[in-house]
Write a protein that holds these residues in place. Structure first.
Motif, PDB file in Angstrom:
ATOM      1  N   UNK A  28     -25.162 -18.210  66.044  1.00  0.00           N
ATOM      2  CA  UNK A  28     -24.243 -19.236  65.861  1.00  0.00           C
ATOM      3  C   UNK A  28     -23.723 -19.011  64.492  1.00  0.00           C
ATOM      4  N   UNK A  29     -22.265 -18.471  64.541  1.00  0.00           N
ATOM      5  CA  UNK A  29     -21.426 -18.125  63.313  1.00  0.00           C
ATOM      6  C   UNK A  29     -20.126 -19.127  63.092  1.00  0.00           C
ATOM      7  N   UNK A  30     -19.795 -19.034  61.990  1.00  0.00           N
ATOM      8  CA  UNK A  30     -18.557 -19.675  61.616  1.00  0.00           C
ATOM      9  C   UNK A  30     -17.243 -18.942  61.495  1.00  0.00           C
ATOM     10  N   UNK A  31     -16.428 -19.486  62.185  1.00  0.00           N
ATOM     11  CA  UNK A  31     -15.247 -18.874  61.715  1.00  0.00           C
ATOM     12  C   UNK A  31     -14.429 -19.151  60.470  1.00  0.00           C
ATOM     13  N   UNK A  32     -13.359 -18.332  60.177  1.00  0.00           N
ATOM     14  CA  UNK A  32     -12.503 -18.610  58.972  1.00  0.00           C
ATOM     15  C   UNK A  32     -12.083 -20.054  58.920  1.00  0.00           C
ATOM     16  N   UNK A  33     -11.778 -20.419  60.349  1.00  0.00           N
ATOM     17  CA  UNK A  33     -11.158 -21.766  60.351  1.00  0.00           C
ATOM     18  C   UNK A  33     -12.452 -23.002  60.193  1.00  0.00           C
ATOM     19  N   UNK A  34     -13.352 -22.660  60.216  1.00  0.00           N
ATOM     20  CA  UNK A  34     -14.669 -23.569  60.400  1.00  0.00           C
ATOM     21  C   UNK A  34     -15.052 -23.958  61.793  1.00  0.00           C
ATOM     22  N   UNK A  35     -14.823 -23.362  62.859  1.00  0.00           N
ATOM     23  CA  UNK A  35     -15.141 -23.568  63.987  1.00  0.00           C
ATOM     24  C   UNK A  35     -16.348 -22.730  64.075  1.00  0.00           C
ATOM     25  N   UNK A  36     -17.357 -22.814  65.260  1.00  0.00           N
ATOM     26  CA  UNK A  36     -18.493 -21.980  65.569  1.00  0.00           C
ATOM     27  C   UNK A  36     -18.140 -21.483  66.785  1.00  0.00           C
ATOM     28  N   UNK A  37     -18.893 -20.166  66.797  1.00  0.00           N
ATOM     29  CA  UNK A  37     -18.775 -19.252  68.079  1.00  0.00           C
ATOM     30  C   UNK A  37     -20.272 -18.559  68.169  1.00  0.00           C
ATOM     31  N   UNK A  38     -20.450 -18.217  69.314  1.00  0.00           N
ATOM     32  CA  UNK A  38     -21.751 -17.379  69.509  1.00  0.00           C
ATOM     33  C   UNK A  38     -21.803 -15.696  69.322  1.00  0.00           C
ATOM     34  N   UNK A  39     -22.703 -15.286  68.847  1.00  0.00           N
ATOM     35  CA  UNK A  39     -22.946 -13.755  69.136  1.00  0.00           C
ATOM     36  C   UNK A  39     -24.045 -13.620  69.890  1.00  0.00           C
ATOM     37  N   UNK A  40     -24.116 -12.542  70.811  1.00  0.00           N
ATOM     38  CA  UNK A  40     -25.576 -12.454  71.294  1.00  0.00           C
ATOM     39  C   UNK A  40     -25.680 -11.030  71.342  1.00  0.00           C
ATOM     40  N   UNK A  41     -26.736 -10.482  70.533  1.00  0.00           N
ATOM     41  CA  UNK A  41     -26.737  -8.891  70.345  1.00  0.00           C
ATOM     42  C   UNK A  41     -28.280  -8.585  70.893  1.00  0.00           C
ATOM     43  N   UNK A  42     -28.043  -7.383  71.741  1.00  0.00           N
ATOM     44  CA  UNK A  42     -29.187  -6.664  72.282  1.00  0.00           C
ATOM     45  C   UNK A  42     -29.471  -5.706  71.143  1.00  0.00           C
ATOM     46  N   UNK A  43     -30.593  -5.606  70.789  1.00  0.00           N
ATOM     47  CA  UNK A  43     -31.041  -4.248  69.893  1.00  0.00           C
ATOM     48  C   UNK A  43     -32.334  -3.728  70.581  1.00  0.00           C
ATOM     49  N   UNK A  44     -32.367  -2.483  70.918  1.00  0.00           N
ATOM     50  CA  UNK A  44     -33.194  -1.914  71.528  1.00  0.00           C
ATOM     51  C   UNK A  44     -33.671  -0.810  70.657  1.00  0.00           C
TER      52      UNK A  44
END
Length: 111
Positions: A28-44
């Motif tokens: 869960x990360x924060x945008x410059x505007x202060x809202x949240x979004x989700x990144x899903x990363x697959x690392x192989x």
């Protein structure tokens, strides 16, 4: 500031799922505007001819306005797979006794 802090300064919450050679990060990360979004990363993890480990990464960025639709389609797709093929993994390379692990990163000391 540590390198971990610099790279992850806008991360609010992280969960990790280790699944064999693959690791999934739910951040869960924060945008410059202060809202949240989700990144899903697959690392192989892969190994080159020289034996050196490299990591292949793929990311998905999900924003709140897409959560409901994404979740519905994800559930519909995974339900379809289970209904059609069952829960047993069909793969010569996959160990049926494999247990995945998930955890939360509490500090940069754990990385």
């Amino acid at each position: 500031m540590s390198e971990f802090k610099e790279r992850h300064e806008n991360e609010i919450f992280t969960k990790v799922l280790k699944a064999g050679r693959r690791t999934y990060f739910f951040d869960v990360r924060e945008t410059k505007a202060g809202d949240y979004y989700l990144t899903i990363t697959e690392s192989k993890k892969n190994f080159g001819e020289n034996g050196e480990a490299t990591f292949e990464k793929h990311k998905i960025y999900l924003y709140k306005e897409d959560f409901k639709s994404f979740q519905e389609l994800f559930e519909e797709s995974t339900d379809f797979i289970i209904q059609q093929k069952g829960e047993d993994v069909i793969s010569e390379r996959h160990d049926k006794d494999f247990k995945s692990k998930s955890f939360t990163i509490e500090s940069d000391d754990e990385v």
